[in-house]
Write a protein that holds these residues in place. Sequence first.
Motif, PDB file in Angstrom:
ATOM      1  N   GLY A  97      -3.068  19.063  -7.501  1.00 13.93           N
ATOM      2  CA  GLY A  97      -3.442  19.063  -8.906  1.00 13.93           C
ATOM      3  C   GLY A  97      -3.703  17.698  -9.495  1.00 13.93           C
ATOM      4  O   GLY A  97      -4.147  17.586 -10.619  1.00 13.93           O
ATOM      5  N   GLY A  98      -3.401  16.647  -8.788  1.00 13.88           N
ATOM      6  CA  GLY A  98      -3.774  15.309  -9.234  1.00 13.88           C
ATOM      7  C   GLY A  98      -2.823  14.666 -10.214  1.00 13.88           C
ATOM      8  O   GLY A  98      -2.650  13.467 -10.211  1.00 13.88           O
ATOM      9  N   ARG A  99      -2.182  15.448 -11.062  1.00 12.08           N
ATOM     10  CA  ARG A  99      -1.308  14.842 -12.063  1.00 12.08           C
ATOM     11  C   ARG A  99       0.147  15.218 -11.809  1.00 12.08           C
ATOM     12  O   ARG A  99       0.948  15.218 -12.707  1.00 12.08           O
ATOM     13  CB  ARG A  99      -1.753  15.258 -13.465  1.00 12.08           C
ATOM     14  N   GLU A 100       0.436  15.515 -10.607  1.00 11.28           N
ATOM     15  CA  GLU A 100       1.799  15.826 -10.208  1.00 11.28           C
ATOM     16  C   GLU A 100       2.353  14.696  -9.350  1.00 11.28           C
ATOM     17  O   GLU A 100       1.685  13.714  -9.077  1.00 11.28           O
ATOM     18  CB  GLU A 100       1.816  17.142  -9.422  1.00 11.28           C
ATOM     19  N   THR A 101       3.600  14.849  -8.959  1.00 10.86           N
ATOM     20  CA  THR A 101       4.255  13.858  -8.122  1.00 10.86           C
ATOM     21  C   THR A 101       3.460  13.589  -6.862  1.00 10.86           C
ATOM     22  O   THR A 101       3.016  14.520  -6.195  1.00 10.86           O
ATOM     23  CB  THR A 101       5.650  14.361  -7.726  1.00 10.86           C
ATOM     24  N   GLN A 102       3.276  12.327  -6.552  1.00  5.91           N
ATOM     25  CA  GLN A 102       2.600  11.957  -5.318  1.00  5.91           C
ATOM     26  C   GLN A 102       3.632  11.779  -4.206  1.00  5.91           C
ATOM     27  O   GLN A 102       4.669  11.159  -4.405  1.00  5.91           O
ATOM     28  CB  GLN A 102       1.817  10.655  -5.513  1.00  5.91           C
ATOM     29  N   TYR A 103       3.322  12.330  -3.054  1.00  2.00           N
ATOM     30  CA  TYR A 103       4.190  12.230  -1.892  1.00  2.00           C
ATOM     31  C   TYR A 103       3.564  11.228  -0.925  1.00  2.00           C
ATOM     32  O   TYR A 103       2.416  11.410  -0.505  1.00  2.00           O
ATOM     33  CB  TYR A 103       4.363  13.599  -1.226  1.00  2.00           C
ATOM     34  N   PHE A 104       4.341  10.214  -0.611  1.00  2.00           N
ATOM     35  CA  PHE A 104       3.827   9.126   0.212  1.00  2.00           C
ATOM     36  C   PHE A 104       4.147   9.336   1.681  1.00  2.00           C
ATOM     37  O   PHE A 104       5.217   9.845   2.040  1.00  2.00           O
ATOM     38  CB  PHE A 104       4.448   7.800  -0.231  1.00  2.00           C
ATOM     39  N   GLY A 105       3.217   8.909   2.522  1.00  4.34           N
ATOM     40  CA  GLY A 105       3.481   8.830   3.948  1.00  4.34           C
ATOM     41  C   GLY A 105       4.304   7.600   4.263  1.00  4.34           C
ATOM     42  O   GLY A 105       4.574   6.778   3.383  1.00  4.34           O
ATOM     43  N   PRO A 106       4.707   7.441   5.534  1.00  8.36           N
ATOM     44  CA  PRO A 106       5.583   6.328   5.929  1.00  8.36           C
ATOM     45  C   PRO A 106       4.885   4.979   5.925  1.00  8.36           C
ATOM     46  O   PRO A 106       5.546   3.944   5.986  1.00  8.36           O
ATOM     47  CB  PRO A 106       6.026   6.717   7.335  1.00  8.36           C
ATOM     48  N   GLY A 107       3.566   4.974   5.852  1.00 10.35           N
ATOM     49  CA  GLY A 107       2.839   3.707   5.804  1.00 10.35           C
ATOM     50  C   GLY A 107       2.424   3.196   7.174  1.00 10.35           C
ATOM     51  O   GLY A 107       3.024   3.552   8.201  1.00 10.35           O
ATOM     52  N   THR A 108       1.377   2.397   7.176  1.00  5.55           N
ATOM     53  CA  THR A 108       0.942   1.663   8.369  1.00  5.55           C
ATOM     54  C   THR A 108       1.091   0.180   8.071  1.00  5.55           C
ATOM     55  O   THR A 108       0.507  -0.307   7.101  1.00  5.55           O
ATOM     56  CB  THR A 108      -0.524   1.969   8.717  1.00  5.55           C
ATOM     57  N   ARG A 109       1.878  -0.509   8.899  1.00 10.49           N
ATOM     58  CA  ARG A 109       2.067  -1.944   8.734  1.00 10.49           C
ATOM     59  C   ARG A 109       1.024  -2.673   9.565  1.00 10.49           C
ATOM     60  O   ARG A 109       1.067  -2.632  10.780  1.00 10.49           O
ATOM     61  CB  ARG A 109       3.490  -2.338   9.145  1.00 10.49           C
ATOM     62  N   LEU A 110       0.086  -3.304   8.876  1.00 11.75           N
ATOM     63  CA  LEU A 110      -1.036  -3.964   9.533  1.00 11.75           C
ATOM     64  C   LEU A 110      -0.846  -5.470   9.498  1.00 11.75           C
ATOM     65  O   LEU A 110      -0.581  -6.057   8.444  1.00 11.75           O
ATOM     66  CB  LEU A 110      -2.353  -3.595   8.826  1.00 11.75           C
ATOM     67  N   LEU A 111      -0.999  -6.073  10.652  1.00 11.76           N
ATOM     68  CA  LEU A 111      -0.960  -7.529  10.763  1.00 11.76           C
ATOM     69  C   LEU A 111      -2.245  -7.975  11.443  1.00 11.76           C
ATOM     70  O   LEU A 111      -2.521  -7.567  12.574  1.00 11.76           O
ATOM     71  CB  LEU A 111       0.251  -7.992  11.571  1.00 11.76           C
ATOM     72  N   VAL A 112      -3.008  -8.794  10.739  1.00 15.45           N
ATOM     73  CA  VAL A 112      -4.247  -9.324  11.291  1.00 15.45           C
ATOM     74  C   VAL A 112      -4.040 -10.806  11.585  1.00 15.45           C
ATOM     75  O   VAL A 112      -3.752 -11.586  10.671  1.00 15.45           O
ATOM     76  CB  VAL A 112      -5.425  -9.127  10.317  1.00 15.45           C
ATOM     77  N   LEU A 113      -4.162 -11.166  12.838  1.00 17.24           N
ATOM     78  CA  LEU A 113      -3.899 -12.554  13.251  1.00 17.24           C
ATOM     79  C   LEU A 113      -5.165 -13.403  13.220  1.00 17.24           C
ATOM     80  O   LEU A 113      -6.274 -12.851  13.339  1.00 17.24           O
ATOM     81  CB  LEU A 113      -3.299 -12.555  14.656  1.00 17.24           C
TER      82      LEU A 113
END
Lengths: 113, 109
Positions: A97-113
């Motif tokens: 519905g767009g205006r409800e609680t957002q549920y987050f994923g665990p994330g991707t930790r990106l490191l660019v060398l």
Amino acid sequence: DAGVIQSPRHEVTEMGQEVTLRCKPISGHDYLFWYRQTMMRGLELLIYFNNNVPIDDSGMPEDRFSAKMPNASFSTLKIQPSEPRDSAVYFCASTLGGRETQYFGPGTRLLVL
Amino acid sequence: GQNIDQPTEMTATEGAIVQINCTYQTSGFNGLFWYQQHAGEAPTFLSYNVLDGLEEKGRFSSFLSRSKGYSYLLLKELQMKDSASYLCAVEGEGGKLIFGQGTELSVKP
């Protein structure tokens, strides 16, 4: 429900390489959001989709970033070419519905060398 | 413009009460969220205010004053596990969430 799923969880790459981040939203959710989090800038919205259609991509930093949602259960965020300043944690979130609680994923930790 | 201000860090004692303030100036306002984020983890939902007043949920309460552009998160009976970053987020135009920088709370024994 498994929650929002992201892959990979960690990514280390070299400058200039292409990076693809993946997200599977919660089943039945019709909104999907991509965020980037850094110490300096905090949590920033990059782009969001409604029913697989991109609604607002004003947060996408530049043309090197692109996002797609080919179907209701999958989205990708691509960086090509990657740069060291792209190093961050990238989160995907979904909601109904767009205006409800957002549920987050665990994330991707990106490191660019 | 969009501006959300929170204190960068706070310290409190186990068992005590702490109030984390958030002030905002945004183009459009549809509601205000508080999220908790432990180090290395994703943000998780704590509370949502759309009308003025206090919303209570167990040890956590959140207050909103739309006329003042102000909210606070109140944590009671602090526990060590409450050490985390607390993010204030305003739902603006188009349902977009605009996050503050977060308040890093340290709970000491």
